[in-house]
Motif scaffolding. Structure first.
Motif, mmCIF file in Angstrom:
data_model
loop_
_atom_site.group_PDB
_atom_site.id
_atom_site.type_symbol
_atom_site.label_atom_id
_atom_site.label_comp_id
_atom_site.label_asym_id
_atom_site.label_seq_id
_atom_site.Cartn_x
_atom_site.Cartn_y
_atom_site.Cartn_z
ATOM 1 N N TYR A 41 0.770 -1.149 0.269
ATOM 2 C CA TYR A 41 0.174 0.453 0.574
ATOM 3 C C TYR A 41 0.884 1.560 -0.115
ATOM 4 O O TYR A 41 0.925 1.986 0.251
ATOM 5 C CB TYR A 41 -0.864 0.158 1.260
ATOM 6 C CG TYR A 41 -2.160 -0.971 0.814
ATOM 7 C CD1 TYR A 41 -3.571 -0.770 0.346
ATOM 8 C CD2 TYR A 41 -2.747 -2.250 1.426
ATOM 9 C CE1 TYR A 41 -3.586 -1.335 -0.164
ATOM 10 C CE2 TYR A 41 -2.838 -2.559 1.207
ATOM 11 C CZ TYR A 41 -3.841 -3.042 0.935
ATOM 12 O OH TYR A 41 -4.945 -3.662 0.274
ATOM 13 N N LEU A 42 1.759 1.187 0.266
ATOM 14 C CA LEU A 42 2.961 2.081 0.186
ATOM 15 C C LEU A 42 4.242 2.667 -0.359
ATOM 16 O O LEU A 42 4.412 3.192 -1.328
ATOM 17 C CB LEU A 42 3.074 2.911 2.322
ATOM 18 C CG LEU A 42 3.984 3.970 2.607
ATOM 19 C CD1 LEU A 42 3.802 5.441 1.327
ATOM 20 C CD2 LEU A 42 4.242 3.946 2.824
ATOM 21 N N LEU A 43 4.846 1.513 -0.004
ATOM 22 C CA LEU A 43 6.552 1.363 -0.393
ATOM 23 C C LEU A 43 6.645 1.159 -2.180
ATOM 24 O O LEU A 43 7.262 1.116 -3.177
ATOM 25 C CB LEU A 43 7.026 0.438 0.331
ATOM 26 C CG LEU A 43 7.917 0.402 2.168
ATOM 27 C CD1 LEU A 43 8.164 -0.301 2.511
ATOM 28 C CD2 LEU A 43 8.158 2.045 2.190
ATOM 29 N N LEU A 44 5.832 -0.393 -2.111
ATOM 30 C CA LEU A 44 5.880 -0.623 -4.021
ATOM 31 C C LEU A 44 4.965 0.501 -4.760
ATOM 32 O O LEU A 44 5.645 1.058 -5.154
ATOM 33 C CB LEU A 44 4.760 -1.976 -3.866
ATOM 34 C CG LEU A 44 4.649 -2.307 -5.294
ATOM 35 C CD1 LEU A 44 6.550 -2.777 -5.534
ATOM 36 C CD2 LEU A 44 4.433 -3.758 -5.182
ATOM 37 N N ALA A 125 11.402 -5.430 -14.615
ATOM 38 C CA ALA A 125 10.902 -5.684 -13.598
ATOM 39 C C ALA A 125 8.748 -5.609 -13.330
ATOM 40 O O ALA A 125 8.153 -6.492 -12.908
ATOM 41 C CB ALA A 125 11.281 -6.588 -12.442
ATOM 42 N N ILE A 126 8.950 -4.697 -12.374
ATOM 43 C CA ILE A 126 7.312 -3.742 -12.881
ATOM 44 C C ILE A 126 6.697 -3.554 -13.673
ATOM 45 O O ILE A 126 5.338 -4.324 -13.720
ATOM 46 C CB ILE A 126 7.749 -2.201 -12.065
ATOM 47 C CG1 ILE A 126 7.966 -2.072 -11.357
ATOM 48 C CG2 ILE A 126 6.809 -1.901 -12.451
ATOM 49 C CD1 ILE A 126 8.775 -1.108 -10.576
ATOM 50 N N SER A 196 11.568 4.286 -1.542
ATOM 51 C CA SER A 196 12.060 2.631 -2.710
ATOM 52 C C SER A 196 12.555 1.599 -1.852
ATOM 53 O O SER A 196 13.304 0.561 -2.453
ATOM 54 C CB SER A 196 11.700 3.254 -4.130
ATOM 55 O OG SER A 196 10.916 4.031 -4.867
ATOM 56 N N ALA A 197 13.653 2.395 -1.218
ATOM 57 C CA ALA A 197 15.013 1.494 -0.531
ATOM 58 C C ALA A 197 14.602 0.542 -0.026
ATOM 59 O O ALA A 197 14.719 -0.641 0.799
ATOM 60 C CB ALA A 197 15.236 2.655 -0.012
ATOM 61 N N GLY A 198 13.370 0.220 0.928
ATOM 62 C CA GLY A 198 12.323 -0.266 1.862
ATOM 63 C C GLY A 198 12.038 -1.586 0.399
ATOM 64 O O GLY A 198 11.558 -2.265 1.541
ATOM 65 N N VAL A 199 11.660 -1.482 -0.396
ATOM 66 C CA VAL A 199 10.820 -2.992 -0.932
ATOM 67 C C VAL A 199 11.618 -4.413 -0.981
ATOM 68 O O VAL A 199 11.234 -4.556 -0.366
ATOM 69 C CB VAL A 199 10.691 -2.175 -2.133
ATOM 70 C CG1 VAL A 199 10.171 -3.242 -2.958
ATOM 71 C CG2 VAL A 199 9.397 -1.141 -2.560
ATOM 72 N N VAL A 200 12.829 -3.795 -1.272
ATOM 73 C CA VAL A 200 13.945 -4.598 -1.255
ATOM 74 C C VAL A 200 13.888 -6.058 -0.614
ATOM 75 O O VAL A 200 13.511 -7.312 -0.755
ATOM 76 C CB VAL A 200 15.409 -4.978 -1.865
ATOM 77 C CG1 VAL A 200 16.270 -6.491 -2.503
ATOM 78 C CG2 VAL A 200 14.818 -4.418 -3.287
#
Length: 308
Positions: A41-44, A125-126, A196-200
């Motif tokens: 809901y937020l990072l992606l 990928a997206i 975005s840095a937290g997604v992976v």
């Protein structure tokens, strides 16, 4: 590639350790629900907006769709043929088709592609996810699940409601901004990059939380073998052949094919639960194909690099 997979494996292993140790009494299912909700809901959506806003969107985006849809459709057809020959039970058949056809293009594919090829590969990928895999999952995938399973709710939701989701809205906004040539403010790009840095790391940690070796049983081995062969061998081979006929740059070809070589996607377990397919079989397919991918992905990566 090996260094990348070691890093990915350690992050997933951290999730697996959490699953067994349950720090602060927090079970893996609860922790995964919170983390995946934050990502979804937020990072992606922040990453989708950042990447697609500045991505080169054009004919090759359509070709990603063609490549992804064709590869997934072939895998579904091949598993259907195998199931028809061996007369698999419907509940198992539906779970096997979903496991064999739909790769984990985002939760594992995105970090692997980014670490292997560079930040530009996030766009591959997206686009492969939002323009090919997910639309096909929520249409043909749902049709398969309904056909081989049964509704667990009295009033089934419209298929269109599945697309009313933050990543799709972020993609739509990003494409509109991209096409109209609007430049993102520096401060906004900074915010999106930090999110975005937290997604992976969260994706990989959540994947580790979801893997369960308790789902691996001898009873399901004969049903998982065709899934492994189609998902980890036939599908990447077909994608590698098909991409040779498309006008995609060599590096982008390698990234797209490698993305389609990922193990079975996690989201399929939701469909198995909802439509009363064989959830334990699907869970075993996800766990086993993810483990095998640690060998299969370097193999396909080496072949793709040698071809280029």
């Amino acid at each position: 590639m090996n260094s990348t997979l070691i890093q990915m494996t350690l992050l997933m292993a951290s999730g697996a350790v959490w699953r067994f140790t349950k720090p602060a009494g927090l079970p893996a299912e609860q922790a995964r629900l919170v983390l995946t909700s934050v990502v979804y809901y937020l990072l992606l959506p922040a990453m989708v907006l950042e990447v697609l806003w500045t991505a080169d969107i054009g004919l090759h985006s359509f070709q990603y769709t063609l490549l992804g849809v064709s590869s997934i459709a072939l895998a579904m057809f091949c598993l259907w043929i195998v199931g028809a020959l061996f007369k698999f039970e419907d509940r198992r058949m539906g779970a096997m088709i979903l496991a064999a056809a739909f790769p984990n293009v985002t939760y594992l594919g995105l970090p692997v592609l980014e670490q292997t090829f560079g930040s530009w590969a996030r766009s591959v990928a997206i686009q492969m996810d939002l323009f090919a895999a997910t639309p096909l999952l929520f249409t043909l995938g749902v049709v398969v699940a309904r056909h081989y399973g049964e509704e667990s709710v009295e009033k089934p939701r419209s298929l269109w409601l599945f697309f009313n989701a933050p990543p799709f809205w972020a993609a739509a906004v990003a494409v509109i901004l991209n096409i109209n040539g609007l430049v993102a403010p520096v401060w906004l790009i900074g915010v999106l990059q930090k999110l975005s840095a937290g997604v992976v790391p969260l994706m990989l940690f959540s994947l580790g939380l979801a893997l369960s070796w308790q789902a691996v049983t001898a009873r399901n081995v004969p049903y998982v073998i065709p899934v492994i062969l189609i998902k980890m061998a036939l599908m990447p081979l077909f994608a590698m052949i098909l991409v040779g006929y498309l006008s995609i740059g060599s590096e982008y070809r390698a990234a797209a094919v490698l993305d389609l070589s990922m193990p079975s996607m996690l989201l399929g377990i939701v469909f198995c639960d909802r439509y009363r397919l064989d959830s334990s079989l699907y869970a075993m397919a996800v766990t086993v194909t993810t483990a095998i991918s640690l060998i299969a992905l370097p193999f396909w990566h080496n072949i793709l690099m040698n071809l280029n």
